[in-house]
Design a protein around this motif. Structure first.
Motif, mmCIF file in Angstrom:
data_model
loop_
_atom_site.group_PDB
_atom_site.id
_atom_site.type_symbol
_atom_site.label_atom_id
_atom_site.label_comp_id
_atom_site.label_asym_id
_atom_site.label_seq_id
_atom_site.Cartn_x
_atom_site.Cartn_y
_atom_site.Cartn_z
ATOM 1 N N ILE A 165 10.457 -24.545 48.083
ATOM 2 C CA ILE A 165 9.025 -24.556 48.401
ATOM 3 C C ILE A 165 8.826 -24.192 49.866
ATOM 4 O O ILE A 165 9.535 -24.696 50.742
ATOM 5 N N VAL A 166 7.855 -23.330 50.125
ATOM 6 C CA VAL A 166 7.511 -22.942 51.485
ATOM 7 C C VAL A 166 6.032 -23.264 51.709
ATOM 8 O O VAL A 166 5.188 -22.981 50.850
ATOM 9 N N VAL A 167 5.738 -23.869 52.856
ATOM 10 C CA VAL A 167 4.358 -24.150 53.250
ATOM 11 C C VAL A 167 4.082 -23.361 54.522
ATOM 12 O O VAL A 167 4.725 -23.593 55.548
ATOM 13 N N VAL A 168 3.142 -22.434 54.461
ATOM 14 C CA VAL A 168 2.784 -21.612 55.616
ATOM 15 C C VAL A 168 1.530 -22.221 56.253
ATOM 16 O O VAL A 168 0.448 -22.178 55.677
ATOM 17 N N GLY A 169 1.692 -22.803 57.438
ATOM 18 C CA GLY A 169 0.588 -23.450 58.136
ATOM 19 C C GLY A 169 0.843 -24.929 58.316
ATOM 20 O O GLY A 169 0.903 -25.673 57.343
ATOM 21 N N GLY A 170 0.998 -25.359 59.580
ATOM 22 C CA GLY A 170 1.370 -26.739 59.871
ATOM 23 C C GLY A 170 0.231 -27.593 60.359
ATOM 24 O O GLY A 170 0.436 -28.451 61.230
ATOM 25 N N GLY A 171 -0.973 -27.386 59.826
ATOM 26 C CA GLY A 171 -2.060 -28.317 60.098
ATOM 27 C C GLY A 171 -1.908 -29.567 59.247
ATOM 28 O O GLY A 171 -0.869 -29.791 58.609
ATOM 29 N N ALA A 172 -2.952 -30.398 59.224
ATOM 30 C CA ALA A 172 -2.861 -31.668 58.506
ATOM 31 C C ALA A 172 -2.565 -31.460 57.033
ATOM 32 O O ALA A 172 -1.667 -32.106 56.466
ATOM 33 N N VAL A 173 -3.303 -30.571 56.379
ATOM 34 C CA VAL A 173 -3.100 -30.370 54.947
ATOM 35 C C VAL A 173 -1.721 -29.782 54.673
ATOM 36 O O VAL A 173 -1.011 -30.217 53.757
ATOM 37 N N ALA A 215 11.123 -18.077 47.326
ATOM 38 C CA ALA A 215 10.598 -19.405 47.027
ATOM 39 C C ALA A 215 10.005 -19.444 45.622
ATOM 40 O O ALA A 215 9.457 -18.456 45.120
ATOM 41 N N ASP A 216 10.099 -20.607 44.997
ATOM 42 C CA ASP A 216 9.466 -20.816 43.690
ATOM 43 C C ASP A 216 7.957 -20.978 43.842
ATOM 44 O O ASP A 216 7.182 -20.462 43.043
ATOM 45 N N VAL A 217 7.552 -21.729 44.877
ATOM 46 C CA VAL A 217 6.136 -21.984 45.140
ATOM 47 C C VAL A 217 5.907 -21.858 46.645
ATOM 48 O O VAL A 217 6.700 -22.349 47.449
ATOM 49 N N ALA A 229 7.447 -15.502 48.532
ATOM 50 C CA ALA A 229 7.562 -15.847 47.108
ATOM 51 C C ALA A 229 8.624 -15.020 46.413
ATOM 52 O O ALA A 229 8.753 -13.813 46.638
ATOM 53 N N GLY A 230 9.379 -15.674 45.558
ATOM 54 C CA GLY A 230 10.376 -14.998 44.750
ATOM 55 C C GLY A 230 9.775 -14.393 43.496
ATOM 56 O O GLY A 230 8.563 -14.475 43.252
ATOM 57 N N LEU A 231 10.605 -13.799 42.664
ATOM 58 C CA LEU A 231 10.171 -13.148 41.433
ATOM 59 C C LEU A 231 9.332 -14.110 40.587
ATOM 60 O O LEU A 231 9.769 -15.219 40.278
ATOM 61 N N GLU A 232 8.116 -13.664 40.231
ATOM 62 C CA GLU A 232 7.177 -14.439 39.424
ATOM 63 C C GLU A 232 6.846 -15.804 40.045
ATOM 64 O O GLU A 232 6.494 -16.758 39.342
ATOM 65 N N GLY A 233 6.940 -15.869 41.370
ATOM 66 C CA GLY A 233 6.581 -17.098 42.073
ATOM 67 C C GLY A 233 5.067 -17.265 42.177
ATOM 68 O O GLY A 233 4.285 -16.368 41.883
ATOM 69 N N ALA A 282 5.412 -5.395 46.853
ATOM 70 C CA ALA A 282 6.140 -6.481 46.202
ATOM 71 C C ALA A 282 5.236 -7.413 45.407
ATOM 72 O O ALA A 282 5.702 -8.075 44.471
ATOM 73 N N PHE A 283 3.947 -7.470 45.737
ATOM 74 C CA PHE A 283 3.077 -8.380 44.996
ATOM 75 C C PHE A 283 3.106 -8.047 43.501
ATOM 76 O O PHE A 283 3.218 -8.940 42.656
ATOM 77 N N HIS A 284 3.038 -6.759 43.163
ATOM 78 C CA HIS A 284 3.052 -6.376 41.751
ATOM 79 C C HIS A 284 4.462 -6.301 41.194
ATOM 80 O O HIS A 284 4.721 -6.760 40.080
ATOM 81 N N SER A 285 5.374 -5.726 41.968
ATOM 82 C CA SER A 285 6.730 -5.570 41.427
ATOM 83 C C SER A 285 7.405 -6.915 41.186
ATOM 84 O O SER A 285 8.239 -7.049 40.285
ATOM 85 N N ARG A 286 7.025 -7.925 41.966
ATOM 86 C CA ARG A 286 7.586 -9.271 41.768
ATOM 87 C C ARG A 286 6.748 -10.112 40.810
ATOM 88 O O ARG A 286 7.074 -11.268 40.569
ATOM 89 N N ARG A 287 5.658 -9.567 40.306
ATOM 90 C CA ARG A 287 4.798 -10.263 39.341
ATOM 91 C C ARG A 287 4.361 -11.634 39.888
ATOM 92 O O ARG A 287 4.472 -12.667 39.230
#
Length: 334
Positions: free
Chosen positions: A156-164, A210-212, A230-234, A254-259
């Motif tokens: 899992i990857v979280v982009v953005g280190g604010g409170a949420v 990443a999965d998510v 994001a990884g394949l179909e992530g 990659a957005f489309h090729s990785r679905r």
């Protein structure tokens, strides 16, 4: 009768966003409590940096004015408006079982207020009032994790280190075997991430496959980084609120090729996977219970005095201002 008359004469003081870049403290009569109300003396309230920055800058889109209303907001967008939804305080008047209890209420920044008793949620044991102000952000994070459908052993990857973002990472890191990395442009946030059990990376070292992926920083660069992680179909979960902003979204290559799948998550509704069984109150009570970990105090990086709010809020809500969560401390907390 004497008690009711006394309540009618009491005065409260609240923070109002009055025009672009300007904040005022205004005095107002305390609303007389009805039979099913409580009167709460506020101890702390948290500033929602993303949302309140949009309010202060006057960039809440007109077509979102109704959806953006806080539960007990006064005034109307764009100005003047009394806003906020992260208050913790002590019940002074109300049902006997609540008087003297510390509660969380979705109420604007105000030192003394009247609210429906159903909105006053007692704090669980082990959750001090200052930390309880994180409840609304924790609720958003919990809903996002439900929307994402992530689970044990996921990358899992979280982009953005604010409170949420920090709270999303914190919840995900508690899943057995999950590998969770927080990505942010501020190196100092790495220390907080590590305290919460997360890996940390600068954008140049964003993990891949990443999965998510969660995106929380409301920038085109951040969203591009999230898609690239994001990884394949992530799945990429977008939590950012952009207001009137329009940003380019890299949906080629990659957005489309990785679905890949890009979904939104917003706290206004309970996630579909839980909606048949969960009410908003149950979700908020769960969020408060999830704040029992003292490590979460690290997210509160600044306290300001209530009287100083008109001067300090424009500084705190300026783009690029340092810190994660800023909390307003009221005289009753001294």
């Amino acid at each position: 009768m004497k008690k009711a008359a006394a309540e009618r004469t009491r005065m409260a003081h609240a923070i109002w966003y009055v025009r672009k870049g300007e904040v005022e403290l205004r005095a107002e009569p305390l609303r007389e409590p009805a039979r099913d109300d409580v009167v709460v003396r506020t101890l702390f309230s948290a500033i929602s940096r993303g949302t309140e920055r949009l309010i202060l800058s006057g960039t809440v889109p007109q077509n979102e004015w109704e959806r953006m209303r806080a539960p007990l907001q006064a005034g109307k967008f764009s100005f003047p408006v009394k806003y906020g939804y992260c208050a913790a305080g002590v019940v002074e008047t109300g049902p006997s079982e609540l008087v003297g209890r510390t509660v969380f209420v979705l109420h604007p920044h105000q030192d003394l207020f009247t609210a429906p008793v159903c909105m006053a949620i007692p704090l669980p044991d082990g959750v001090p009032p200052r930390r309880a102000t994180l409840a609304a952000n924790m609720e958003t994070a919990l809903n996002a994790v439900w929307d994402a459908g992530c689970g044990p052993a996921d990358r899992i990857v979280v982009v953005g280190g604010g409170a949420v973002g920090m709270l999303v990472g914190y919840l995900c890191a508690r899943m057995p075997g999950a590998d969770v990395t927080l990505v942010d442009i501020e190196p100092d946030r790495g220390q907080i991430a590590e305290q919460l059990g997360l890996r940390f990376a600068l954008p140049s070292n964003t993990p891949t496959e990443a999965d998510v992926v969660f995106h929380t920083c409301a920038t085109s660069q951040g969203l591009a980084a999230a898609i690239g992680a994001a990884g394949l179909e992530g799945t990429i979960v977008e939590l950012s609120w952009y207001g009137e902003g329009k940003i380019p979204v890299p949906l080629g290559g990659a957005f489309h090729s990785r679905r890949l799948k890009l979904i939104s998550s917003q706290v206004g509704e309970v996630a579909p996977s839980r909606r048949p069984r969960w009410t908003r109150r149950r979700r908020l009570e769960a969020a408060l219970s999830l704040l029992q970990d003292p490590r979460l105090d690290a997210l509160i990086t600044e306290d300001i005095e209530f009287a100083d709010a008109p001067l300090r809020l424009p500084q705190i809500l300026a783009p690029g201002a340092p810190g994660v969560v800023s909390v307003i401390r009221y005289p009753a907390a001294s």
